[in-house]
Each structure stands twice: as C-alpha cells, then as structure tokens.
Design an enzyme around this catalytic site. Structure first.
Site, PDB file in Angstrom:
ATOM      1  N   GLU A 124       2.774  -8.508   7.930  1.00  0.00           N
ATOM      2  CA  GLU A 124       2.432  -8.920   9.302  1.00  0.00           C
ATOM      3  C   GLU A 124       1.254  -9.891   9.294  1.00  0.00           C
ATOM      4  O   GLU A 124       1.208 -10.831  10.087  1.00  0.00           O
ATOM      5  CB  GLU A 124       2.127  -7.677  10.159  1.00  0.00           C
ATOM      6  CG  GLU A 124       3.394  -6.909  10.476  1.00  0.00           C
ATOM      7  CD  GLU A 124       3.198  -5.427  10.739  1.00  0.00           C
ATOM      8  OE1 GLU A 124       2.048  -4.973  10.917  1.00  0.00           O
ATOM      9  OE2 GLU A 124       4.216  -4.709  10.765  1.00  0.00           O
TER      10      GLU A 124
ATOM     11  N   LYS B  14      -1.689   0.511  11.978  1.00  0.00           N
ATOM     12  CA  LYS B  14      -1.673  -0.818  12.608  1.00  0.00           C
ATOM     13  C   LYS B  14      -2.554  -0.794  13.860  1.00  0.00           C
ATOM     14  O   LYS B  14      -3.588  -0.141  13.863  1.00  0.00           O
ATOM     15  CB  LYS B  14      -0.240  -1.250  12.920  1.00  0.00           C
ATOM     16  CG  LYS B  14       0.701  -1.053  11.733  1.00  0.00           C
ATOM     17  CD  LYS B  14       2.034  -1.681  11.928  1.00  0.00           C
ATOM     18  CE  LYS B  14       2.953  -1.286  10.787  1.00  0.00           C
ATOM     19  NZ  LYS B  14       4.191  -2.020  10.759  1.00  0.00           N
TER      20      LYS B  14
ATOM     21  N   HIS C  82      -0.562  -7.466   3.855  1.00  0.00           N
ATOM     22  CA  HIS C  82       0.565  -6.905   4.615  1.00  0.00           C
ATOM     23  C   HIS C  82       1.393  -8.059   5.185  1.00  0.00           C
ATOM     24  O   HIS C  82       0.850  -9.085   5.595  1.00  0.00           O
ATOM     25  CB  HIS C  82       0.035  -6.009   5.742  1.00  0.00           C
ATOM     26  CG  HIS C  82       1.122  -5.179   6.363  1.00  0.00           C
ATOM     27  ND1 HIS C  82       2.001  -5.694   7.278  1.00  0.00           N
ATOM     28  CD2 HIS C  82       1.490  -3.892   6.150  1.00  0.00           C
ATOM     29  CE1 HIS C  82       2.863  -4.740   7.624  1.00  0.00           C
ATOM     30  NE2 HIS C  82       2.567  -3.643   6.960  1.00  0.00           N
TER      31      HIS C  82
ATOM     32  N   SER D  74      10.220   1.633   7.102  1.00  0.00           N
ATOM     33  CA  SER D  74      10.948   2.664   7.851  1.00  0.00           C
ATOM     34  C   SER D  74      11.109   3.972   7.077  1.00  0.00           C
ATOM     35  O   SER D  74      12.147   4.631   7.160  1.00  0.00           O
ATOM     36  CB  SER D  74      12.311   2.120   8.311  1.00  0.00           C
ATOM     37  OG  SER D  74      12.123   1.018   9.173  1.00  0.00           O
TER      38      SER D  74
ATOM     39  N   GLY E  34       9.485  -1.546  10.317  1.00  0.00           N
ATOM     40  CA  GLY E  34       9.544  -1.342  11.771  1.00  0.00           C
ATOM     41  C   GLY E  34      10.929  -1.584  12.369  1.00  0.00           C
ATOM     42  O   GLY E  34      11.078  -1.665  13.583  1.00  0.00           O
TER      43      GLY E  34
ATOM     44  N   GLU F  89       7.218  -3.624   0.146  1.00  0.00           N
ATOM     45  CA  GLU F  89       7.674  -3.446   1.523  1.00  0.00           C
ATOM     46  C   GLU F  89       8.631  -4.578   1.894  1.00  0.00           C
ATOM     47  O   GLU F  89       8.179  -5.662   2.302  1.00  0.00           O
ATOM     48  CB  GLU F  89       6.486  -3.478   2.483  1.00  0.00           C
ATOM     49  CG  GLU F  89       5.438  -2.425   2.203  1.00  0.00           C
ATOM     50  CD  GLU F  89       4.635  -2.114   3.456  1.00  0.00           C
ATOM     51  OE1 GLU F  89       4.634  -0.948   3.852  1.00  0.00           O
ATOM     52  OE2 GLU F  89       4.043  -3.036   4.044  1.00  0.00           O
TER      53      GLU F  89
ATOM     54  N   ASN G  87      -0.218   3.650   7.733  1.00  0.00           N
ATOM     55  CA  ASN G  87      -0.725   2.395   8.299  1.00  0.00           C
ATOM     56  C   ASN G  87      -0.562   2.474   9.822  1.00  0.00           C
ATOM     57  O   ASN G  87       0.528   2.293  10.342  1.00  0.00           O
ATOM     58  CB  ASN G  87       0.081   1.213   7.729  1.00  0.00           C
ATOM     59  CG  ASN G  87      -0.382  -0.116   8.311  1.00  0.00           C
ATOM     60  OD1 ASN G  87      -1.423  -0.188   8.960  1.00  0.00           O
ATOM     61  ND2 ASN G  87       0.386  -1.168   8.085  1.00  0.00           N
TER      62      ASN G  87
HETATM   63  C1  PEP Z   1       4.193  -0.827   7.324  1.00  0.00           C
HETATM   64  O1  PEP Z   1       3.697  -1.295   8.311  1.00  0.00           O
HETATM   65  O2  PEP Z   1       3.591  -0.950   6.266  1.00  0.00           O
HETATM   66  C2  PEP Z   1       5.479  -0.136   7.453  1.00  0.00           C
HETATM   67  C3  PEP Z   1       6.117   0.168   6.354  1.00  0.00           C
HETATM   68  O3  PEP Z   1       5.925   0.136   8.716  1.00  0.00           O
HETATM   69  P1  PEP Z   1       7.170   1.069   9.113  1.00  0.00           P
HETATM   70  O4  PEP Z   1       7.055   2.350   8.321  1.00  0.00           O
HETATM   71  O5  PEP Z   1       7.041   1.292  10.587  1.00  0.00           O
HETATM   72  O6  PEP Z   1       8.428   0.319   8.760  1.00  0.00           O
END
Ligand code: PEP
Length: 253
Positions: A99, A11, A97, A215, A175, A169, A9
């Site tokens: 976000e 983003k 997601h 992460s 992040g 997630e 992803n």
């Molecule tokens: C994501 O945005 O779906 C995600 C898991 O980000 P990160 O790996 O940076 O935590």
C-alpha cells in the site's frame, strides 16, 4: 529453529478505545504464547506508547511501527524516523508494504535506506514483497519478487540480512478475500528462501522467518502455516477481530 510469528497490521483502523480492548482481549486469551512463538502488533503511530504499557512484561508480544521515514532526521513535517521509534523502545517496523509502495510511491532505493536506518537503530524490519495480479496471471511471480529483494536488500551486510523478517504478500490477495493457495504460498516462500540461500548462504537463509500475508483468516491459517517455508503470517483485516486473530495465533505450528 526459526521463530513462528503472527503479526497484525492494523493499518489506519480502530480508535484507541477499540485498540485497547482488542489488545487486552488478546492478552487475556493468550496468558502465555507457546513454543517461543512471537505476536507482533503493527499499530498506528499514536498508539505505540499506549500499547507498550498494555504489553509490558510480555516478551511474547511486541509492537511494530507500520512505517518509518527513509531519512534520519530533519525538516520532514509529518514523518517519523527510525531513531524516534527506537527512542520509545520499538523493536520492529514494517517496511515496503504494497500500500505504501503504491499510494506513497515508495521506491526500492528508499526502502533500502529505511532498512539501513532500522538496523542502525536495532529495529528489526519486516520487509514486504509480492507481485501484482498481472504478474501472477501472465508473468513470472518468483522473478518479480526476487527482483524486489535484489532492489532493496543488496546494499545490506549479510549480518543485517540474517536479522530480517520477510513478508510475502501477493498484492492480489491483500484485502480482497482471495488467498494464495497453500501450494502457491509454499512455492513463493521456497523461491524467496532459495534466493536467500544462493546469495547469503544456507545458514542465513534457514534463519530468516518468511511470513505469508494476503487475506489470512482463522479458516485458512492452519493450512497455510503448515508449509515448511511459511513461518507465520502478516494479517490485516482479520487482525482487527479478537476471535479471528486469536485463532490465527493458535494456528502457528
Ligand atoms: C496486509 O495488509 O498486510 C494484509 C495482508 O491484509 P489482509 O490480511 O487484510 O489481506
């Protein structure tokens, strides 16, 4: 056998020059992805057709949109519909997601509409769910995530559910550099699979890939992916670095 998937992803990151380089590096390092594993790159909208040219002829690589609108068409300036994505050959779309749930106030009902629109256009949704920190610390994370599934999946037909990809997630791990422990990830993935089994039956539940996101890095991917109910990862930050994402692809069991 469920597909094992490494999904990136991006983003709102990378210029096209950087993205182009990254995809070419991944293609070079992985001339053929083993064992039917699938790599999915969720790149920003403007890069979808450009990236499609790079991965042409590689069925082990696919593209995802990071979002689509919850209505089919019309006067919605700046939005992108599922039918538009289908018209340029996009096969996957991230839906829900955290976000977008947080910054765009996307509601469970809108997410249900997005899922339906994706299925109407033969796009496989990657449906994201996951609990915030206060629920992890003082609540019931499995209940919270199951409620998210009930709120957005209930209007879908079992044949559609069978086509879904789910990404668990935990919001506190996205992040932040904090990862769910391997045991926490497996516990949540099993809770999700048990909900799917109780609601849709064991053969549908057994077929749905459940990805872990939060992460994921080259240093923790092998341990997390080794869990029986973890079918790969949805990766943000580490997917922007060729060495990192390449190692994550190799960590798929
Ligand atoms: C994501 O945005 O779906 C995600 C898991 O980000 P990160 O790996 O940076 O935590």
């Amino acid at each position: 056998m469920r597909k094992k998937i490494a999904a990136a992803n991006w983003k709102m990151n990378l210029s096209w020059k950087e993205g182009n380089e990254l995809i070419n590096q991944l293609l070079d390092r992985h001339p053929a992805i083993n064992n039917g594993h699938q790599v999915i790159l969720a790149v920003p909208f403007p890069y979808l057709t450009l990236a499609a040219k790079l991965i042409a002829g590689r069925s082990d690589f696919a593209l995802a949109a990071q979002n689509c609108y919850h209505l089919p068409a019309g006067a919605y300036t700046g939005e992108v519909s599922a039918s538009m994505l289908a018209s340029i050959g996009i096969k996957y779309c991230v839906v829900g997601h955290s976000e977008r749930r947080e910054y765009q106030q996307e509601t469970p009902a809108q997410l249900a509409d997005k899922l339906q629109l994706c299925f109407n256009h033969a796009i496989t949704p990657i449906f994201c769910c996951g609990e915030p920190l206060p629920i992890r610390e003082n609540g019931d994370p499995s209940r919270y995530v199951t409620d998210q599934l009930i709120a957005s999946l209930s209007s879908l037909a079992p044949e559609q559910i069978a086509q879904l990809i789910i990404a668990y997630e935990p919001i506190w791990a996205i992040g932040t550099g904090k990862t769910a422990s391997s045991a926490q990830a497996q516990e949540m993935h099993l809770a999700i699979r048990n909900y799917l089994r109780d609601t849709y039956g064991s053969s549908i539940a057994a077929e749905i890939p459940i990805l872990y996101g939060g992460s994921v890095k080259s240093s923790n991917a092998t341990e997390i992916f080794a869990n029986p109910d973890v079918d790969g990862g949805l990766v943000g930050g580490a997917s922007l670095i060729a060495d990192e994402f390449s190692a994550i692809i190799k960590a798929l069991p």
